[in-house]
Design a protein around this motif. Structure first.
Motif, short mmCIF file in Angstrom:
data_model
loop_
_atom_site.label_atom_id
_atom_site.label_comp_id
_atom_site.label_asym_id
_atom_site.label_seq_id
_atom_site.Cartn_x
_atom_site.Cartn_y
_atom_site.Cartn_z
N HIS A 12 12.50 1.96 -8.83
CA HIS A 12 12.81 0.60 -9.28
C HIS A 12 14.19 0.63 -9.92
N CYS A 48 -1.27 -5.48 -3.15
CA CYS A 48 -0.53 -6.12 -2.06
C CYS A 48 -1.46 -6.93 -1.16
N TYR A 64 7.41 -6.58 0.15
CA TYR A 64 7.18 -6.01 -1.19
C TYR A 64 8.27 -5.00 -1.55
N ARG A 65 8.69 -4.20 -0.58
CA ARG A 65 9.75 -3.21 -0.84
C ARG A 65 11.05 -3.92 -1.22
N ARG A 68 10.74 -5.15 -4.74
CA ARG A 68 10.77 -4.03 -5.70
C ARG A 68 12.18 -3.47 -5.84
N GLU A 69 12.84 -3.23 -4.72
CA GLU A 69 14.14 -2.58 -4.76
C GLU A 69 15.24 -3.44 -5.36
N ILE A 73 10.06 -7.36 -8.68
CA ILE A 73 8.70 -6.92 -9.04
C ILE A 73 8.72 -5.44 -9.43
N ARG A 74 7.68 -5.06 -10.14
CA ARG A 74 7.41 -3.65 -10.45
C ARG A 74 6.09 -3.30 -9.79
N GLN A 75 6.07 -2.16 -9.13
CA GLN A 75 4.85 -1.69 -8.48
C GLN A 75 4.48 -0.32 -9.02
N LYS A 82 -1.79 -0.02 -4.79
CA LYS A 82 -0.44 -0.28 -5.29
C LYS A 82 -0.47 -1.65 -5.96
N SER A 84 1.15 -4.78 -8.22
CA SER A 84 2.45 -5.45 -8.33
C SER A 84 2.41 -6.50 -9.42
N ARG A 87 8.74 -8.88 -12.68
CA ARG A 87 9.47 -8.38 -13.86
C ARG A 87 10.07 -9.58 -14.61
#
Length: 116
Positions: A12, A48, A64-65, A68-69, A73-75, A82, A84, A87
């Motif tokens: 993250h 998810c 989702y990736r 996150r990236e 979001i934080r996973q 997983k 989620s 943030r």
């Protein structure tokens, strides 16, 4: 971006690495915007698979990736799931009112176009 020490840890961006243009890019996609809206409406973290989306599983993973990236979001793993969450605190601190504004505009658009 913080690195992932093991395959179970997910990378993250740190709060100070979150960039406005990346957040806006992530939120510009209707599927990702839907994920964010549903995560924010949930009382806690969601898996998810808890949000039904009209795309394949691999496409869900991609969305989702991206979220996150870019820091939206934080996973974290809880067992094999997983989990989620948005943030919100980080985003509100960096870009005050951005999430509320984008979500409100998306809702108005849905009504205007007959989808809400």
């Amino acid at each position: 971006m913080t690195t992932a020490p093991s395959s179970r840890d997910l990378a993250h961006p740190a709060r100070d690495e979150i960039r406005l243009e990346e957040v806006l890019h992530a939120l510009a996609d209707p599927i990702r915007l839907r994920v964010v809206r549903e995560l924010l409406a949930a009382p806690g973290e969601l898996t998810c698979s808890a949000i039904e989306l009209p795309v394949t599983k691999s496409t869900v993973t991609h969305h989702y990736r991206v979220l996150r990236e870019c820091g939206v979001i934080r996973q974290t793993y809880r067992g094999t799931a997983k989990m989620s969450r948005v943030r919100s605190e980080d985003l509100d601190d960096l870009f005050p009112g951005l999430l509320d504004c984008v979500l409100a505009a998306a809702s108005r658009q849905a009504v205007r176009l007959g989808g809400g």
